[in-house]
Design a protein around this motif. Structure first.
Motif, PDB file in Angstrom:
ATOM      1  N   THR A  23     -42.159  95.148  56.462  1.00 17.02           N
ATOM      2  CA  THR A  23     -42.539  94.245  58.027  1.00 17.02           C
ATOM      3  C   THR A  23     -43.158  95.894  58.901  1.00 17.02           C
ATOM      4  OG1 THR A  23     -40.720  92.671  57.248  1.00 17.02           O
ATOM      5  CG2 THR A  23     -41.190  93.291  60.034  1.00 17.02           C
ATOM      6  N   VAL A  31     -42.657  87.708  59.504  1.00 16.40           N
ATOM      7  CA  VAL A  31     -41.504  88.095  59.336  1.00 16.40           C
ATOM      8  C   VAL A  31     -40.894  87.003  59.355  1.00 16.40           C
ATOM      9  CG1 VAL A  31     -40.031  89.207  60.263  1.00 16.40           C
ATOM     10  CG2 VAL A  31     -40.109  89.657  57.857  1.00 16.40           C
ATOM     11  N   MET A 129     -40.814  86.635  63.969  1.00 18.02           N
ATOM     12  CA  MET A 129     -39.659  86.517  63.315  1.00 18.02           C
ATOM     13  C   MET A 129     -39.566  85.041  63.081  1.00 18.02           C
ATOM     14  SD  MET A 129     -36.698  88.710  61.784  1.00 18.02           S
ATOM     15  CE  MET A 129     -35.603  88.089  61.599  1.00 18.02           C
TER      16      MET A 129
END
Lengths: 286, 305
Positions: A23, A31, A129
């Protein structure tokens, strides 16, 4: 959008450590932590939650005791042994199928949604994320994995990201299948121990079953060279590329305690090897 | 309706009985668990079983069973494990759609000219057969995995092996747990995670040994796991593996929460190397056998008090 899932079969081989480092290396990625049973990625990436979604995976039966005449028909027909002799619904056993509701002659049972968990859209220092958390002792994690992946897809669209990096759960069952379905590549992380080799063969079998290309990373490759060689040979035989050999290093735990990814935390050999592996994978995905 | 009830009775025979029989008439069932994978569940389960001898060892990590790798054992297949899925007589189907409407798992889809079954989504509740107005849905077995068993060093061993590509895990775990007998201590090696396979494995146990490691991931997953174990009202204690890596956060947490730390297994190259080649470390380091026996005695004293 391209998707990469990091899996392992056996737990504790280093999936999250590698996902976190990827990441921080990827320039344009979102992610997703799909290990919803025991998510750890947020402990390193420290996301700020932007949006919370309630998740209801399965249903559960509830009894209206004013209407219940204790005829026993629900107990007789429930295949999950989820209704006790005193007509209580056993929360951990009920699969929300609705058979009890259907067979009850008094209309005393109905299905309601469970509060199964929360899904989050967040932002952290490397970008967007998607993650989630299952409520205590709740089920249907495969569905929650699917929701996290969908959230990741939406985030990718919103922030114009071309890649989604997915941290997968251990095992080979329902949540794993949900985490790898339709991705472009899986990275199977293993270690040179007998159990990990045994589990690697099974998880690669699952990837093969769903026709997903796979590559392998041998973590802690120096703890048993003989076994590392066996893994290399096995992969060669199966025409699967080994894209990384990572040495054992205490720096992994040190980085975790410092809440940093390994490549952020140090420029040790393992950090260099992870970077090399990332470049290799990035090439395969482009 | 009668057929559904009959099939249900047959299935229930196969479920793990959850009512707890009084401890006076039977031996303990101890589950070894952890939220985080790779913390040492199998290490603790196999070394505990070998140290005690004359026990049952049930490997319920049917997705990735590993315990057998640490036992000198010849395994034989004892049975196929299956669940019931619908079988539709398509010639007589009127495509009314009642079955797919009822199915909570989307395992059935009725199209204008056909009805489709997705067997891997079916939980086997039998609802579709119940609601079919034409009575043309029967049920048949679908195999999801196998059970293997063997004997080694006084251990009666069982494990389940889930078929590759199979999402249904819990019915196989129940089938493995059904092998537990009351006249011997049963040690249950559980899968990682905190979801359905984990709950199916530990449910009904008298005690849970939670194996963790002294790292941030270890502590975070331990706290989630403890939430589940408390909800199921199972007494528990903690084993800290790889003691010496990371920091003291697990000790601090357990002290604050008054959770017993049953054992600390040090981070030692020798233990890791033995593990990597499939050797239980108590075999080469017999002083640890004593420690596992002491750990068992402490648990027994706590349970029976």
């Amino acid at each position: 959008m391209k998707q990469l899932t990091i899996i392992s079969g056996k737990g504790g081989t280093g999936k999250t450590t590698i996902t976190a480092s990827f990441t921080s290396l990827a320039k344009t990625a979102v992610v997703a932590d799909c290990d919803v049973d025991a998510p750890d990625l947020h402990l390193i990436l420290k996301p700020k939650i932007m949006e919370v979604m309630r998740f209801s995976g399965a249903k559960i039966a509830v009894v209206d005791y004013d209407k219940c005449s204790e005829c026993g028909r629900c107990i007789e027909h429930c295949r999950f042994d989820a209704i006790s002799e005193s007509y209580e619904i056993l929360e951990n056993r009920c699969e929300g199928c609705g058979v009890c509701e259907y067979v009850c002659p008094f209309g005393a049972i109905r299905l309601i949604n469970r509060e199964s968990g929360m899904a989050y859209k967040s932002f952290m220092r490397f970008g967007p994320m998607a993650h989630a958390l299952l409520n205590t002792a709740q089920e249907a994690s495969g569905k929650l994995v699917a929701l996290v992946r969908n959230n990741a897809k939406e985030l990718a669209k919103e922030y114009e990201k071309e890649l989604c990096i997915i941290d997968g759960p251990p095992g080979i069952g329902c949540p794993v299948i949900a985490a790898i379905a339709g991705v472009n590549l899986v990275l199977a992380v293993t270690e040179p121990t007998l159990p990990a080799i045994h589990d690697l063969e099974r998880i690669l079998g699952v990837a093969h079953h769903f026709k997903i290309p796979a590559v392998v990373c041998i973590n802690k490759c120096d703890i048993n060279w003989e076994n590392s060689k066996k893994i290399e040979e096995y992969c060669k035989k199966e025409s699967i590329d080994v894209v990384g050999n990572l040495p054992y290093d205490d720096v992994v735990t040190e980085a975790m305690i410092a809440e940093k990814t390994v490549v952020e935390f140090s420029d040790s050999e393992i950090a260099k090897n992870i970077t090399m592996m990332w470049l290799n994978i990035e090439r395969r995905l482009s | 309706m009668r057929m559904h009830a009959k099939n249900t009775r047959a299935i229930k025979k196969n479920l793990t009985i959850i009512t707890r029989i009084s401890m006076e008439n039977r031996e303990m069932k101890i589950a070894i668990a952890s939220g985080k994978g790779g913390t040492g569940k199998t290490t603790v389960a196999t070394n505990l079983a070998l140290s005690l001898g004359n026990v049952q060892l049930l490997d319920c990590d049917v997705e990735e069973p590993n315990s057998h790798l640490f036992l000198d054992i010849k395994l034989i297949k004892t049975e196929d494990v299956s669940i019931l899925v619908p079988k539709i007589n398509k010639d007589k189907c009127t495509l009314c759609g009642k079955c797919s409407e009822f199915c909570q798992y989307h395992a059935l889809a009725v199209l204008p000219r056909d009805v489709l079954l997705f067997p891997e989504l079916c939980h086997g509740c039998g609802g579709c057969a119940l609601v079919c107005p034409e009575n043309i849905i029967t049920e048949e077995n679908r195999v999801i995995g196998v059970i293997e068993s063997g004997q080694s060093s006084g251990i009666e061993f069982y494990h389940g092996i889930l078929n590759i590509g199979e999402p249904m895990v819990s019915p196989l775990i129940h089938a493995v747990k059904r092998k537990a007998k009351n006249d011997r201590v049963a040690i249950i090696d559980s899968p990682p995670g905190t979801g359905c396979p984990f709950i199916a494995s530990i449910e009904g146990s008298d005690y849970c040994i939670l194996v963790t490691e002294p790292t941030p991931f270890g502590l975070y997953d331990l706290t989630i796991t403890i939430g589940v174990v408390r909800k199921l009202s199972i007494p528990f204690g903690v084993v800290i593996n790889r003691y010496g890596i990371g920091d003291s956060r697990i000790d601090t947490y357990c002290e604050k929460e008054a959770i017993p730390v049953l054992m600390r297994i040090p981070q030692e190259k020798r233990i890791a190397t033995l593990y990597s080649s499939g050797v239980p470390f108590t075999k080469e380091m017999p002083e640890w056998s004593e420690k596992f026996i002491e750990l068992f005695k402490a648990i027994e004293a706590e349970i029976r008090s």
